[in-house]
Design a protein around this motif. Structure first.
Motif, PDB file in Angstrom:
ATOM      1  N   SER A 189     -26.303 -54.428 -35.291  1.00  0.00           N
ATOM      2  CA  SER A 189     -26.572 -53.486 -36.381  1.00  0.00           C
ATOM      3  C   SER A 189     -25.290 -52.853 -36.909  1.00  0.00           C
ATOM      4  O   SER A 189     -25.247 -52.365 -38.051  1.00  0.00           O
ATOM      5  CB  SER A 189     -27.529 -52.385 -35.914  1.00  0.00           C
ATOM      6  OG  SER A 189     -26.876 -51.470 -35.036  1.00  0.00           O
ATOM      7  N   MET A 190     -24.257 -52.849 -36.088  1.00  0.00           N
ATOM      8  CA  MET A 190     -22.983 -52.252 -36.488  1.00  0.00           C
ATOM      9  C   MET A 190     -22.072 -53.228 -37.236  1.00  0.00           C
ATOM     10  O   MET A 190     -21.071 -52.820 -37.824  1.00  0.00           O
ATOM     11  CB  MET A 190     -22.247 -51.733 -35.246  1.00  0.00           C
ATOM     12  CG  MET A 190     -22.967 -50.638 -34.486  1.00  0.00           C
ATOM     13  SD  MET A 190     -23.160 -49.141 -35.489  1.00  0.00           S
ATOM     14  CE  MET A 190     -21.447 -48.634 -35.654  1.00  0.00           C
ATOM     15  N   HIS A 193     -20.955 -52.489 -40.836  1.00  0.00           N
ATOM     16  CA  HIS A 193     -20.091 -51.312 -40.915  1.00  0.00           C
ATOM     17  C   HIS A 193     -18.682 -51.623 -40.386  1.00  0.00           C
ATOM     18  O   HIS A 193     -17.688 -51.167 -40.959  1.00  0.00           O
ATOM     19  CB  HIS A 193     -20.720 -50.156 -40.138  1.00  0.00           C
ATOM     20  CG  HIS A 193     -22.157 -49.921 -40.508  1.00  0.00           C
ATOM     21  ND1 HIS A 193     -22.527 -49.414 -41.737  1.00  0.00           N
ATOM     22  CD2 HIS A 193     -23.317 -50.155 -39.836  1.00  0.00           C
ATOM     23  CE1 HIS A 193     -23.839 -49.314 -41.803  1.00  0.00           C
ATOM     24  NE2 HIS A 193     -24.340 -49.761 -40.662  1.00  0.00           N
ATOM     25  N   TYR A 194     -18.616 -52.405 -39.301  1.00  0.00           N
ATOM     26  CA  TYR A 194     -17.314 -52.816 -38.806  1.00  0.00           C
ATOM     27  C   TYR A 194     -16.579 -53.652 -39.849  1.00  0.00           C
ATOM     28  O   TYR A 194     -15.372 -53.476 -40.081  1.00  0.00           O
ATOM     29  CB  TYR A 194     -17.452 -53.625 -37.511  1.00  0.00           C
ATOM     30  CG  TYR A 194     -17.851 -52.822 -36.304  1.00  0.00           C
ATOM     31  CD1 TYR A 194     -17.315 -51.559 -36.053  1.00  0.00           C
ATOM     32  CD2 TYR A 194     -18.761 -53.334 -35.377  1.00  0.00           C
ATOM     33  CE1 TYR A 194     -17.682 -50.829 -34.942  1.00  0.00           C
ATOM     34  CE2 TYR A 194     -19.132 -52.608 -34.254  1.00  0.00           C
ATOM     35  CZ  TYR A 194     -18.590 -51.353 -34.040  1.00  0.00           C
ATOM     36  OH  TYR A 194     -18.958 -50.643 -32.933  1.00  0.00           O
ATOM     37  N   TYR A 196     -16.822 -53.559 -43.018  1.00  0.00           N
ATOM     38  CA  TYR A 196     -16.332 -52.693 -44.091  1.00  0.00           C
ATOM     39  C   TYR A 196     -15.076 -51.937 -43.655  1.00  0.00           C
ATOM     40  O   TYR A 196     -14.110 -51.812 -44.421  1.00  0.00           O
ATOM     41  CB  TYR A 196     -17.419 -51.714 -44.527  1.00  0.00           C
ATOM     42  CG  TYR A 196     -16.979 -50.822 -45.669  1.00  0.00           C
ATOM     43  CD1 TYR A 196     -16.876 -51.323 -46.964  1.00  0.00           C
ATOM     44  CD2 TYR A 196     -16.611 -49.493 -45.443  1.00  0.00           C
ATOM     45  CE1 TYR A 196     -16.443 -50.513 -48.015  1.00  0.00           C
ATOM     46  CE2 TYR A 196     -16.177 -48.682 -46.474  1.00  0.00           C
ATOM     47  CZ  TYR A 196     -16.087 -49.198 -47.763  1.00  0.00           C
ATOM     48  OH  TYR A 196     -15.647 -48.402 -48.788  1.00  0.00           O
ATOM     49  N   VAL A 197     -15.081 -51.450 -42.421  1.00  0.00           N
ATOM     50  CA  VAL A 197     -13.903 -50.748 -41.896  1.00  0.00           C
ATOM     51  C   VAL A 197     -12.710 -51.695 -41.825  1.00  0.00           C
ATOM     52  O   VAL A 197     -11.582 -51.329 -42.190  1.00  0.00           O
ATOM     53  CB  VAL A 197     -14.208 -50.159 -40.510  1.00  0.00           C
ATOM     54  CG1 VAL A 197     -12.926 -49.663 -39.833  1.00  0.00           C
ATOM     55  CG2 VAL A 197     -15.208 -49.014 -40.619  1.00  0.00           C
ATOM     56  N   GLU A 202     -17.581 -54.483 -48.882  1.00  0.00           N
ATOM     57  CA  GLU A 202     -18.951 -54.603 -48.386  1.00  0.00           C
ATOM     58  C   GLU A 202     -19.270 -56.088 -48.158  1.00  0.00           C
ATOM     59  O   GLU A 202     -19.095 -56.917 -49.055  1.00  0.00           O
ATOM     60  CB  GLU A 202     -19.947 -54.025 -49.391  1.00  0.00           C
ATOM     61  CG  GLU A 202     -19.852 -52.516 -49.569  1.00  0.00           C
ATOM     62  CD  GLU A 202     -20.461 -51.750 -48.393  1.00  0.00           C
ATOM     63  OE1 GLU A 202     -21.033 -52.390 -47.492  1.00  0.00           O
ATOM     64  OE2 GLU A 202     -20.346 -50.505 -48.408  1.00  0.00           O
TER      65      GLU A 202
END
Length: 227
Positions: A189-190, A193-194, A196-197, A202
């Motif tokens: 689920s992460m 987000h990882y 994107y970081v 995106e």
């Protein structure tokens, strides 16, 4: 100490070979790798390995002139797997930078590409050996250079490419070292987000779907609970 023979064979269901048998060079290397990972380089000794395989240590010298030659072979195998694989993954064709990072992150879930336990064993070994420390530093530099070039291919300037390469590489080392043992569902689920970081972009939904399917296949094959 566990002295049960642990010879590796193509058939994982087969009983370990014992008694008066002929072992191969790969047998010695495979068992030495197991010992390096589980017990550290100090325990990679000819007698220890022979006891684990239940064979005479004299057969060792058919394949290696010395223990040092065996240790050098272990380092060569580490370089030929972990370092070469990570660089190769970073160089794979990809339509976006997030897809390219997903290619690299396959090393995290597929131990055939990248053996994290072996990498940590070599890092521990480097604390005791200047030679291994130099090899590790060279390997880290090669891996970082490959990641930097991956970002540059997607039009990041040199400073940003270097910074993002370091964040990606060192974050993963720390993540593995922490041994979080988090559920697969949470880790997956992460992933968006990882990404994107790591990239400032995106990721596309199809990239997440493809990577998640790949990760589940290998994690479930390794005995982890399904997501």
């Amino acid at each position: 100490m566990n002295t049960k023979p642990i010879l590796h064979r193509d058939d994982p269901e087969a009983e370990p070979l014992v008694g008066n048998i002929k072992v191969t060079r790969d047998d010695w290397l495979n068992v030495a790798m197991d010992v390096l990972i589980s017990d550290g380089v100090e325990q990679v000794k000819v007698m220890n390995l022979a006891e684990r395989m239940a064979v005479s240590r004299s057969s060792f010298y058919w394949y290696f002139k010395s223990r040092q030659e065996l240790l050098d072979a272990l380092l060569a195998r580490w370089q030929a797997t972990n370092t070469v694989a990570l660089i190769a993954q970073s160089e794979l064709p990809a339509g976006t930078i997030t897809a390219a990072v997903c290619n690299v992150q396959r090393c995290v879930v597929n131990t055939e590409l990248f053996d994290t336990a072996l990498d940590f064993a070599v890092r521990d070994w480097a604390r005791r050996s200047g030679k291994v420390r130099r090899m590790l530093d060279q390997s880290d530099a090669r891996r970082l250079a490959a990641l930097r070039e991956m970002f540059i291919r997607f039009d990041y300037d040199e400073t940003e490419a270097e910074t993002r390469a370091r964040v990606l590489y060192y974050m993963q080392i720390g993540y593995d070292l922490a041994q979080l043992n988090e559920p697969m569902a949470i880790r997956l689920s992460m992933v968006p987000h990882y990404l994107y970081v790591f990239t400032g972009v995106e990721p596309r939904p199809e990239e997440i779907t493809e990577f998640s399917a790949y990760a589940k296949r290998f994690w479930e094959g390794a005995g982890h609970e399904p997501a």
